[in-house]
Scaffold this motif. Sequence first.
Motif, PDB file in Angstrom:
ATOM      1  N   THR A   1     -45.975   2.795  29.089  1.00  0.00           N
ATOM      2  CA  THR A   1     -45.324   1.933  30.203  1.00  0.00           C
ATOM      3  C   THR A   1     -46.637   1.564  31.096  1.00  0.00           C
ATOM      4  O   THR A   1     -46.614   0.504  31.491  1.00  0.00           O
TER       5      THR A   1
ATOM      6  N   LYS B   1     -37.272   6.508  34.455  1.00  0.00           N
ATOM      7  CA  LYS B   1     -37.575   6.069  33.070  1.00  0.00           C
ATOM      8  C   LYS B   1     -37.476   6.956  31.959  1.00  0.00           C
ATOM      9  O   LYS B   1     -36.967   6.489  30.823  1.00  0.00           O
TER      10      LYS B   1
ATOM     11  N   GLU C   1     -35.606   3.025  29.036  1.00  0.00           N
ATOM     12  CA  GLU C   1     -36.830   2.687  28.104  1.00  0.00           C
ATOM     13  C   GLU C   1     -36.174   2.666  26.669  1.00  0.00           C
ATOM     14  O   GLU C   1     -35.563   3.419  26.372  1.00  0.00           O
TER      15      GLU C   1
END
Length: 435
Positions: free
Chosen positions: A18, A122, A154
Motif C-alpha cells: 500500500t 486497511k 484490501e
Amino acid sequence: MKPKNVAVIGAGYVGLVTGACLAELGHRVVCVDSDKKKVQTLRKGGVPIYEPGLPELVAVHRKARRLTFTGRIEDALRTADVVFIAVNTPPSPDGGADLSYVEAVARRVGQLLHRYTVIVEKSTVPVNTGDRVRQTLLLHGKKNVPFDVVSNPEFLREGTAVSDFMKPDRVVIGVESARAEAVMRELYAPLKAPLLVTDIKSAELIKHASNSFLALKISYANALATLCDRVGADVQLVTKGMGLDPRIGPSFLRAGLGYGGSCFPKDVAAFIHMADGVGLDFKILKAVREINDAARAWAVDALKKSLWTLRDKTIAVWGLAFKPDTDDLRNAPALDIIARIQAEGGRVNAYDPVAMTKARALLKDVRFCRNPYDAARGVDAVVLATEWKEFRDADLARLKALVRTPVFVDGRNALSPAALSAAGFHVHAVGRSGR
Ligand code: NAD
C-alpha cells in the motif's frame, strides 16, 4: 491531484505494498512498523518479503524520499492527512479476529491526533470494528480534534500484489462523511479504478464476504473431487465445464489441497464467529472449513494407499509456500502435510523456489534441498504441494531415474496424470482417479 501525506501503520505484505503503491501514485508516504529489524532492513534499501515488482517500486520511491520508514508512529503522525491501519489481525483461540494490534494503533493514533485526519481500516476486520476504532480514538484523543474513520478493505493477492493494487477490480470505501469521501476519492483518483462508496459496516462485510465466497468455491471444487473419485470422473473436466458458464467463471474452482495462507482460513473463521455472535449459524461456511481440512488429509491418505505405512520412508515435498509466487508460509498446506508425514514416522526432503529461508526457521528434522531433483533422490514418493511453474515443467524421465519408488502425489493437479503414468509413476491426483 494534490499529493497527500500518508502514514501506513504496519509494513507487512499489505502495508508495504500500500505504501509503495501510494508513493507511486504521487503521495508522500511514511511506513511505520513496530518490528525494528523490518524497519532497519527497509531503511537500508532491503525488502523483507518476496513480492514480485515490490523491490523496484520501493527502491525508486525511497530514493525520491516519497517513501520513508520509521519505527516511531509519532514521526508519521506529525504531517499525516490519512493514516492507514494495516497491522495483522490474526485468529484468536475462539476463532474470532484478534484485534489487539488494531486497538493498540488506534489508541496511539488517538493520543497523537492534532488536526483533521482520516483514519483508514486497511486490515481485514469484522463488521463493527469501525465503531470500536472511533470509540478508541475518542477515548484516548484530545477533545475537539476532528477525524473520520473509513473502511477501505484490501483485495490484493500475494504474488501479484503490486499489479492488484495498481489495477484493482474495485476500490471499496466505507465512509460516514462527505469530507472523508472527498479525501479518499482524491487519494485514489490517479488509479482511475471503479470506486464503490458504501457505509462503513457494508465495506467491512464486503471483505469477509468476498474471501469466504472464494473459499467456498475452492471447497466446492474439493467436494466435487471426492465425488469424482468415487464415481470415476475427472474433476478437472467437470470444473472446466462449469467454469465456461460466465455466471460461474473458471477461477477458484481448482480442486487440490485446499486454501491456506494468512487470509482465507482466518477470515472464514472470523466470519463464522461474527455471525455466531449475532445469532446466525453460518452452516455453509462451517462445511467449507470442514472440506478444507479434509483436503489436507488427502495427501497423506494417498501416500498410504501406495506405500501402506510411512515409517522410515522418505518423502520429497515439492513446494512449501501456501501458493506459488510468494514466500508466505502462514497456514500453508505443505507444513501440515510435513507434520503428518513426520507424525507417522516418515522423513521429509523439502524444496521450494523462494520460501526456503523462512521454512528453515519453522521446520525441524527436514532435509532442505537445492532443487526438485535433489529432493527426489532415493525417495519413496514425491508430493507436489505448491504448483510452482518449476514443478509443472519438471523433467519426468529424470525424476523417475532418481526416485526409489515411483509414487507421485499431485496435490494441485499441476501435472498431467497421463504423462506421469507414461514416465512410470503410480499417480494420485485430486479427483482424477478415472484418468
Ligand atoms: P503482516 O503480518 O505481513 O504485517 C503486519 C505488520 O504490522 C507487521 O510487520 C507487524 O510488525 C506490524 N505491526 C503490528 N503491530 C504494530 C504496531 N502497533 N505498530 C506498528 N506496526 C505494527 O500482515 P499482512 O499480511 O500485511 O496483513 C495485514 C492485514 O491485511 C491483515 O488484517 C490481513 O488479513 C489483511 N490482508 C492481508 C492480505 C494478504 O494477502 N496478506 C490481503 C488482504 C488483506
